[in-house]
Motif scaffolding. Structure first.
Motif, PDB file in Angstrom:
ATOM      1  N   PRO A 646      38.492  53.263  18.810  1.00 27.55           N
ATOM      2  CA  PRO A 646      38.335  53.087  20.212  1.00 27.55           C
ATOM      3  C   PRO A 646      37.884  54.299  21.025  1.00 27.55           C
ATOM      4  CG  PRO A 646      40.666  53.201  19.314  1.00 27.55           C
ATOM      5  CD  PRO A 646      39.633  53.137  18.345  1.00 27.55           C
ATOM      6  N   ASN A 647      37.052  53.993  22.102  1.00 22.92           N
ATOM      7  CA  ASN A 647      36.720  55.144  22.798  1.00 22.92           C
ATOM      8  C   ASN A 647      37.793  55.680  23.853  1.00 22.92           C
ATOM      9  OD1 ASN A 647      36.623  53.571  25.508  1.00 22.92           O
ATOM     10  ND2 ASN A 647      34.759  52.544  24.568  1.00 22.92           N
ATOM     11  N   ILE A 648      37.537  56.838  24.590  1.00 30.33           N
ATOM     12  CA  ILE A 648      38.420  57.242  25.637  1.00 30.33           C
ATOM     13  C   ILE A 648      39.318  56.095  26.456  1.00 30.33           C
ATOM     14  CG2 ILE A 648      38.896  58.876  27.335  1.00 30.33           C
ATOM     15  CD1 ILE A 648      37.108  60.872  25.705  1.00 30.33           C
ATOM     16  N   GLN A 649      37.942  55.482  27.124  1.00 27.80           N
ATOM     17  CA  GLN A 649      38.423  54.432  28.048  1.00 27.80           C
ATOM     18  C   GLN A 649      39.657  53.295  27.571  1.00 27.80           C
ATOM     19  OE1 GLN A 649      36.051  53.035  31.442  1.00 27.80           O
ATOM     20  NE2 GLN A 649      36.193  50.963  30.451  1.00 27.80           N
ATOM     21  N   GLU A 650      39.389  52.932  26.197  1.00 25.22           N
ATOM     22  CA  GLU A 650      40.068  51.900  25.902  1.00 25.22           C
ATOM     23  C   GLU A 650      41.337  52.409  25.355  1.00 25.22           C
ATOM     24  OE1 GLU A 650      36.484  49.377  23.479  1.00 25.22           O
ATOM     25  OE2 GLU A 650      37.236  51.201  22.623  1.00 25.22           O
ATOM     26  N   LEU A 651      41.261  53.887  25.035  1.00 29.27           N
ATOM     27  CA  LEU A 651      42.612  54.523  24.697  1.00 29.27           C
ATOM     28  C   LEU A 651      43.538  54.922  25.953  1.00 29.27           C
ATOM     29  CD1 LEU A 651      41.430  56.595  21.688  1.00 29.27           C
ATOM     30  CD2 LEU A 651      42.935  54.769  21.479  1.00 29.27           C
ATOM     31  N   PHE A 652      42.874  55.585  26.615  1.00 29.09           N
ATOM     32  CA  PHE A 652      43.662  56.490  27.876  1.00 29.09           C
ATOM     33  C   PHE A 652      43.744  55.981  29.289  1.00 29.09           C
ATOM     34  CE2 PHE A 652      42.334  59.328  24.333  1.00 29.09           C
ATOM     35  CZ  PHE A 652      43.398  59.420  23.842  1.00 29.09           C
ATOM     36  N   GLN A 653      42.837  54.937  29.518  1.00 25.49           N
ATOM     37  CA  GLN A 653      42.891  54.636  30.977  1.00 25.49           C
ATOM     38  C   GLN A 653      44.050  54.339  31.718  1.00 25.49           C
ATOM     39  OE1 GLN A 653      39.625  51.767  32.382  1.00 25.49           O
ATOM     40  NE2 GLN A 653      41.308  50.494  33.080  1.00 25.49           N
ATOM     41  N   SER A 654      44.345  54.462  32.644  1.00 25.01           N
ATOM     42  CA  SER A 654      45.640  54.218  33.255  1.00 25.01           C
ATOM     43  C   SER A 654      45.414  52.849  33.772  1.00 25.01           C
ATOM     44  CB  SER A 654      45.934  55.168  34.300  1.00 25.01           C
ATOM     45  OG  SER A 654      45.993  56.564  34.038  1.00 25.01           O
ATOM     46  N   PRO A 655      46.466  52.051  34.335  1.00 27.17           N
ATOM     47  CA  PRO A 655      46.033  50.718  34.847  1.00 27.17           C
ATOM     48  C   PRO A 655      45.538  51.051  36.318  1.00 27.17           C
ATOM     49  CG  PRO A 655      48.545  51.018  34.141  1.00 27.17           C
ATOM     50  CD  PRO A 655      47.887  52.304  33.843  1.00 27.17           C
ATOM     51  N   VAL A 656      44.537  50.277  36.231  1.00 28.66           N
ATOM     52  CA  VAL A 656      43.609  50.022  37.380  1.00 28.66           C
ATOM     53  C   VAL A 656      43.393  48.584  37.872  1.00 28.66           C
ATOM     54  CG1 VAL A 656      41.371  50.474  38.302  1.00 28.66           C
ATOM     55  CG2 VAL A 656      42.482  52.267  36.919  1.00 28.66           C
ATOM     56  N   GLN A 657      43.593  48.491  39.116  1.00 25.98           N
ATOM     57  CA  GLN A 657      43.103  47.001  39.787  1.00 25.98           C
ATOM     58  C   GLN A 657      41.807  47.019  40.035  1.00 25.98           C
ATOM     59  OE1 GLN A 657      46.180  45.959  42.908  1.00 25.98           O
ATOM     60  NE2 GLN A 657      47.847  46.432  41.554  1.00 25.98           N
ATOM     61  N   GLY A 658      41.273  45.745  39.685  1.00 25.24           N
ATOM     62  CA  GLY A 658      39.717  45.407  40.380  1.00 25.24           C
ATOM     63  C   GLY A 658      40.030  44.176  40.606  1.00 25.24           C
ATOM     64  N   LEU A 659      38.398  43.483  40.882  1.00 29.23           N
ATOM     65  CA  LEU A 659      38.608  42.142  41.413  1.00 29.23           C
ATOM     66  C   LEU A 659      37.852  41.349  40.262  1.00 29.23           C
ATOM     67  CD1 LEU A 659      37.523  42.960  44.901  1.00 29.23           C
ATOM     68  CD2 LEU A 659      39.716  41.893  44.061  1.00 29.23           C
ATOM     69  N   SER A 660      37.937  40.014  40.318  1.00 29.62           N
ATOM     70  CA  SER A 660      37.344  38.905  39.393  1.00 29.62           C
ATOM     71  C   SER A 660      37.294  37.574  40.222  1.00 29.62           C
ATOM     72  CB  SER A 660      38.010  38.932  38.134  1.00 29.62           C
ATOM     73  OG  SER A 660      37.319  38.033  37.350  1.00 29.62           O
ATOM     74  N   ASN A 661      36.312  36.700  39.902  1.00 31.76           N
ATOM     75  CA  ASN A 661      35.978  35.720  40.787  1.00 31.76           C
ATOM     76  C   ASN A 661      36.897  34.542  40.025  1.00 31.76           C
ATOM     77  OD1 ASN A 661      33.911  36.865  41.846  1.00 31.76           O
ATOM     78  ND2 ASN A 661      32.251  35.493  40.891  1.00 31.76           N
ATOM     79  N   LEU A 662      37.608  33.857  41.211  1.00 25.59           N
ATOM     80  CA  LEU A 662      38.364  32.681  41.157  1.00 25.59           C
ATOM     81  C   LEU A 662      37.888  31.636  42.135  1.00 25.59           C
ATOM     82  CD1 LEU A 662      40.286  31.338  38.996  1.00 25.59           C
ATOM     83  CD2 LEU A 662      42.076  32.115  40.406  1.00 25.59           C
ATOM     84  N   LEU A 663      37.518  30.660  42.012  1.00 25.26           N
ATOM     85  CA  LEU A 663      37.203  29.503  42.780  1.00 25.26           C
ATOM     86  C   LEU A 663      38.650  28.890  43.478  1.00 25.26           C
ATOM     87  CD1 LEU A 663      34.912  28.172  44.431  1.00 25.26           C
ATOM     88  CD2 LEU A 663      35.133  26.518  42.775  1.00 25.26           C
ATOM     89  N   VAL A 664      39.537  28.594  42.447  1.00 32.67           N
ATOM     90  CA  VAL A 664      40.559  27.724  42.727  1.00 32.67           C
ATOM     91  C   VAL A 664      42.115  28.294  42.329  1.00 32.67           C
ATOM     92  CG1 VAL A 664      41.787  25.521  42.797  1.00 32.67           C
ATOM     93  CG2 VAL A 664      39.327  25.542  43.335  1.00 32.67           C
ATOM     94  N   ASP A 665      42.797  28.565  43.032  1.00 28.20           N
ATOM     95  CA  ASP A 665      44.104  29.176  42.419  1.00 28.20           C
ATOM     96  C   ASP A 665      45.147  27.993  42.199  1.00 28.20           C
ATOM     97  OD1 ASP A 665      46.760  30.217  42.055  1.00 28.20           O
ATOM     98  OD2 ASP A 665      46.872  31.654  43.708  1.00 28.20           O
ATOM     99  N   PRO A 666      45.383  27.645  41.165  1.00 27.30           N
ATOM    100  CA  PRO A 666      46.348  26.476  40.791  1.00 27.30           C
ATOM    101  C   PRO A 666      47.544  26.310  41.676  1.00 27.30           C
ATOM    102  CG  PRO A 666      45.749  27.454  38.694  1.00 27.30           C
ATOM    103  CD  PRO A 666      45.394  28.378  39.780  1.00 27.30           C
ATOM    104  N   CYS A 667      48.171  27.552  42.256  1.00 28.49           N
ATOM    105  CA  CYS A 667      49.326  27.476  43.057  1.00 28.49           C
ATOM    106  C   CYS A 667      48.807  27.542  44.638  1.00 28.49           C
ATOM    107  CB  CYS A 667      50.118  28.711  42.834  1.00 28.49           C
ATOM    108  SG  CYS A 667      50.813  28.667  41.122  1.00 28.49           S
ATOM    109  N   ALA A 668      47.745  27.446  44.831  1.00 29.20           N
ATOM    110  CA  ALA A 668      47.278  27.596  46.445  1.00 29.20           C
ATOM    111  C   ALA A 668      47.263  26.287  46.957  1.00 29.20           C
ATOM    112  CB  ALA A 668      46.308  28.586  46.473  1.00 29.20           C
ATOM    113  N   GLY A 669      46.964  26.222  48.277  1.00 33.60           N
ATOM    114  CA  GLY A 669      46.819  25.070  48.838  1.00 33.60           C
ATOM    115  C   GLY A 669      47.922  24.272  49.370  1.00 33.60           C
ATOM    116  N   ALA A 670      47.816  23.118  50.077  1.00 34.83           N
ATOM    117  CA  ALA A 670      49.044  22.430  50.641  1.00 34.83           C
ATOM    118  C   ALA A 670      49.439  21.435  49.497  1.00 34.83           C
ATOM    119  CB  ALA A 670      48.468  21.247  51.572  1.00 34.83           C
ATOM    120  N   ALA A 671      48.534  21.209  48.306  1.00 35.18           N
ATOM    121  CA  ALA A 671      48.979  20.435  47.232  1.00 35.18           C
ATOM    122  C   ALA A 671      48.778  20.957  45.890  1.00 35.18           C
ATOM    123  CB  ALA A 671      48.449  19.162  47.206  1.00 35.18           C
TER     124      ALA A 671
END
Length: 993
Positions: A646-671
């Motif tokens: 494994p490289n340095i990032q795979e071993l030592f990277q601290s937790p980092v938040q980013g963004l990823s695509n999602l169209l529909v959240d199963p818990c969102a909306g009125a129903a």
């Protein structure tokens, strides 16, 4: 471009097209070979003319290696007129597009190559057979540092080369070979512009070389400058507005103007609360009261973003060698590159951050204030009393205003990097037929990444704690730093320049990577031993190498504070990692038969032992051979066991938040489609179910991190092929190679779809109970959504050694030159058929088939068929060439029960869901692009050319924003695969003397 110039260019294009299309549509492209062209041309190289045979360390020109090697020669480079090295590789059939100029949101300003699509960290990029210092913590080389103007050819080994170069060459090696022994002066340049007058790129290179002391030495100096201008996404019709892949209509961000407020009190449980939909509530400027937000209130996030990211590049390259004694030579190289890339995103904002709002805030409309009080259980009398307070001690309520600071302008993300690398060594003959080479090199990459116009969350909070004092003045409760009260409730323009100036924050992140390499090797003939049936002696190579890699990321103080830099969603922690490795390697090639009962036959083997400071010892080896029963009909094969640490990032990277695509959240909306139990069990507060917002801008938070407990991953690769070049068909060659790659103990993380579907889907989790996938989902503790700042990890994408990957296919190469009088017709073809690409991140994840699919799990599409074909014809003056690039049809990955095994369609394996994606966005038909090149050899010293790319102005497919990963699904399409620029023209020239 001026209109009359454009008309003239278009007219010329049509005339040239008519002539070119009368010839067959095949051409000379990447040439498949088993030995390097230099080796074929220089059978008796001198000391200073080392033969570079990519895929082997044995420098003997009569030997052939069993691994397939594709060569992009100087002619093809001249035809393509690349601005950067990435331009040369992006369309190769064996390459899957990775980070580069078409990636804006999710890029780091670099460009990478990904052979076989198994990850850029499994493709080794080298220069003249030597390692290059990586760009970041992931160990990947930035192609932007390659001195393109000095490149003579590019060798691409796609059979794996771990035992020769190191275990990170699992997929293969890309070796850029520079011009050597150059004498004279050469100046070259090109200028590119789209038919719309934008997408300007230009490059200039100067090469100066001289021989020393009657050929005992040579020095070369190369200088290069390149500039690529930005193309805004909104400059193309396809990306004027973001389109929802589930609606086919405008789908903007809830971070908007005016602010859209998220309420943690849904109307179903609090009738007096804010009137919300799945989007939230917005203040109506006419009435001053909250109303339910609609899509018309959301923000166009394509504003200010790029389809083509800008880059300015300076590079200097120097090399020299001198024969200090008979057959003993010292040599040195040095290179320096300075790159300035830039990324851009839509305007910054509060993006769901929670703030304390005083009820006497002077910008808060009275009706909206009363609604906030009701939503928070505050009586009318107490609400009015708090509003009347003219000091900074009024009662506060917790609000979540998603206010886009459009007045700020787009978020800028300039990234300046410098790279230098020096190398020195000595090589020569020990005795006749036995050579040595000892060298040392050191390199550094310094990267400074700025965040401009992002803003300070703490200053937003300070500026919201404002009131009107007894004198009628608008003031902050805390007047430090020259605080200016902030109006987040009004329309665009309500935030004044002085308010923007107060909350302004430009953040900085610095990354530093250094690499040391010491290498020594001996190669040549093994005591002149020969097979009884061959004349050529056995060749061998042995050596040792030491490498040390150190990488660090140092953000400034604001970046390290949770959520302080607006628009980032989380803090950027400092990271540091280092490892060193000691290696010993050996290689042998045995000519078994030469001109005996078979024309030729040979076997080869290689082994490398590596001792990493992080994962300990491991062994990589290869074995293969070639057999040519009759001249011109050769069969070859190579088997390899690779062990990648494994490289340095795979071993030592601290937790980092980013963004990823999602169209529909199963818990969102009125129903919601997911149960209340699962939604609340993954972090949604009680009372929010039925009122949770859909993902803002079709994006959710994801958290990635390194894992110091990772071990090595183990790969088995093999190739089997044939080379057909019969003597009775001169200038003809055909290569066919089957490749197969299997990786176990794969360093991987489950995809967000694996996690979300594994938890919420009634198909994949029929009992609807909290399971291991659910434990990897952590929702906003205030709103229940998957958006937020540092308090919302979102979907946790942790790495492990629990994955596996398998891929296989066939490469086909064809070249044929047909003399026609005083001219020549050159035909070439280079294609790949992908049989399968299967990946499973964990034993509980789907064993996913990504061939011909795109999705947020498979991300960029992997077409089944991809080819380049070129036809070139020399009319004398000019030389005309037509390139045909083909991409087969692809479609959206669907969801199937894990019990069905692979998600690939088959009998009884029926699709169950497409995550709400509309049918028109679920497939892309095959695409064909044509590039036309015309070259004029004005004289022996001067060459002039015209290149027309995307000759027929093919438009990209409309897919919406939500069908693939954020980095690759941009502007409603996939711009790393499909051309978004349109027809473009390049003029080029070369002067040499």
């Amino acid at each position: 471009m001026k209109p009359y110039i454009r008309r003239r260019l278009l007219a010329s294009t049509l005339l040239i097209s008519a002539a070119a299309l009368s010839t067959p549509a095949y051409a000379q492209v990447a040439e498949a070979t088993e030995t390097a062209p230099d080796a074929q041309q220089a059978p008796e190289a001198q000391v200073g003319e080392d033969i570079v045979i990519t895929g082997s360390r044995i420098a003997r020109p009569d030997l052939e290696v069993a691994s397939p090697v594709n060569v992009i020669g100087s002619e093809e480079i001249a035809l393509r007129q690349p601005n950067t090295a990435e331009d040369l590789l992006r369309e190769l059939p064996s390459v899957r597009p990775n980070l580069g100029p078409a990636v804006n949101n999710g890029s780091d300003g670099s460009a990478a190559v990904d052979l076989r699509g198994i990850g850029a960290n499994r493709t080794l990029v080298i220069l003249d057979g030597r390692r290059i210092v990586p760009f970041g913590l992931d160990g990947v080389v930035d192609l932007n540092v390659i001195p393109t103007g000095l490149v003579e050819r590019v060798d691409v080994v796609t059979g794996g080369a771990s035992s020769v170069y190191g275990a990170d060459a699992v997929a293969g090696v890309v070796n850029f070979i520079t011009k050597r022994n150059f004498s004279g002066i050469q100046a070259s340049g090109n200028y590119r512009v789209s038919e719309l007058g934008d997408a300007v790129q230009y490059r200039g290179d100067l090469l100066v070389g001289a021989n020393l002391d009657d050929g005992r030495g040579n020095v070369v100096l190369g200088l290069g400058y390149a500039n690529r201008k930005a193309v805004l996404a909104t400059s193309r019709k396809i990306a004027e507005i973001p389109i929802g892949s589930g609606t086919g209509t405008f789908l903007g961000s809830t971070g908007s103007v005016p602010a859209i407020f998220q309420s943690s009190l849904a109307t179903t449980t609090n009738p007096n609360g804010l009137p919300t939909t799945g989007l939230g509530a917005v203040i109506d400027p006419a009435t001053g009261s909250f109303r339910a937000a609609t899509q018309a209130d959301t923000f166009n996030t394509n504003l200010g973003t790029y389809f083509l990211t800008p880059l300015e590049q300076y590079n200097v390259y120097a090399s020299g060698r001198y024969e200090v004694a008979d057959n003993i030579e010292v040599y040195a190289t040095g290179m320096f590159t300075r790159n300035k890339a830039e990324l851009a995103l839509a305007s910054s904002g509060t993006f769901g951050n929670a703030y304390d709002l005083p009820l006497n805030n002077p910008y808060l409309p009275t009706t909206a204030r009363n609604q906030l009080c009701a939503a928070n259980g505050i009586s009318v009398a107490d609400c009015n009393a708090a509003a009347a307070v003219n000091t900074g001690t009024a009662r506060t309520v917790r609000v979540i205003p998603s206010r886009r600071f459009a007045e700020y302008g787009p978020r800028g993300n300039p990234i300046e990097s410098t790279m230098f690398q020096v190398q020195a060594g000595i090589r020569g003959d020990i005795v006749e037929g036995l050579k040595f080479d000892v060298s040392a090199q050191y390199g550094e990459t310094n990267q400074n990444q700025a965040r401009i116009n992002w803003g300070s969350s703490s200053k937003v909070q300070q500026a919201l704690l404002a009131y009107r004092n007894a004198a009628g003045q608008l003031v902050c409760s805390n007047t430090a730093n020259g605080c200016v009260p902030l109006n987040v409730f009004g329309a665009n323009g309500s935030i004044t320049p002085d308010q923007i100036a107060f909350i302004d924050l430009d953040a900085q992140i610095r990354r530093l990577v250094s690499q040391k390499v010491i290498t020594g090797s001996i190669n040549g003939d093994l005591f002149n031993l020969t097979s009884p049936f061959a004349n050529s002696p056995i060749a061998f190579s042995i050596g040792a190498e030491y490498r040390k890699l150190t990488a660090s990321a140092t953000p400034d103080a604001p970046s390290q504070i949770q959520g302080e830099v607006l628009g980032t969603g989380a803090r950027t922690p400092p990271d540091f990692g280092t490892y060193d490795v000691r290696e010993a390697f050996g290689e042998i090639i045995i000519p078994l038969i030469e001109d005996n009962f078979l024309y030729r036959a040979s076997i080869e083997a290689g082994v490398r032992y590596s001792d990493y400071s992080t994962t300990g010892g491991s062994t990589t080896w290869k074995a293969g051979g070639t057999i040519e029963p009759i001249q011109g009909f050769k069969f070859r094969g190579m088997y390899q066991k690779a062990v990648r640490s494994p490289n340095i990032q795979e071993l030592f990277q601290s937790p980092v938040q980013g963004l990823s695509n999602l169209l529909v959240d199963p818990c969102a909306g009125a129903a919601p489609t997911a149960s209340r139990t699962l939604c609340e069990g993954t972090g949604a507060p009680a009372g929010t179910y039925g009122g949770i917002s859909q993902p803002s801008s079709n994006q959710i938070n994801v958290t990635t991190s390194g894992n110091p407990n990772l071990d090595v991953e183990r790969a088995t690769t093999y190739t089997l092929g044939a080379v057909i070049a019969p003597r009775f068909i001169p200038r003809f060659s055909l290569t066919v190679d089957y490749f197969n790659i299997k990786i176990r103990d794969l360093i991987s993380a489950p995809s967000q779809n694996d996690i979300l579907n594994g938890c919420y889907s009634t198909t994949l989790n029929p009992s609807q109970t909290l399971n291991g996938f659910c434990s990897l989902i952590r929702r906003n503790p205030l709103t229940g959504s998957l958006n937020g700042a540092g308090e919302t990890p979102g979907v946790i994408l942790g790495s492990s050694n629990l994955g596996r990957l398998q891929t296989a296919g066939i490469d086909v190469g064809f070249n044929y030159a047909i003399p026609l009088g005083n001219s020549e017709l050159r035909l070439g073809f280079n294609g790949t058929w992908l049989d399968y690409y299967r990946i499973q991140a964990t034993p509980l994840s789907i064993f996913r088939e990504c061939k011909s699919y795109y999705s947020t799990s498979c991300t960029n599409a992997r077409p089944e068929y991809k080819w380049n074909a070129r036809a070139s014809y020399d009319f004398g003056v000019p030389d005309v060439s037509l390139l045909w690039n083909h991409i087969s049809k692809v479609r959206l990955e669907d969801i199937r029960p894990a019990s069905l095994g692979l998600n690939d369609p088959g009998p009884g394996n029926t699709a169950t869901a497409y995550n709400g994606i509309l049918p028109q966005f679920r497939q892309v038909k095959s695409y064909d692009y044509f590039d036309l090149n015309v070259r004029f050899d004005v004289s022996d010293e001067f060459e002039f050319g015209l290149l027309v790319e995307n000759l027929f102005d093919k438009k990209p497919p409309l897919l919406g924003n939500g069908v693939a990963g954020t980095a690759f699904n941009n502007g409603n399409t996939m711009p790393t695969i499909y051309d978004v620029i349109g027809r473009a023209y390049t003029i080029s020239g070369k002067l040499k003397f």
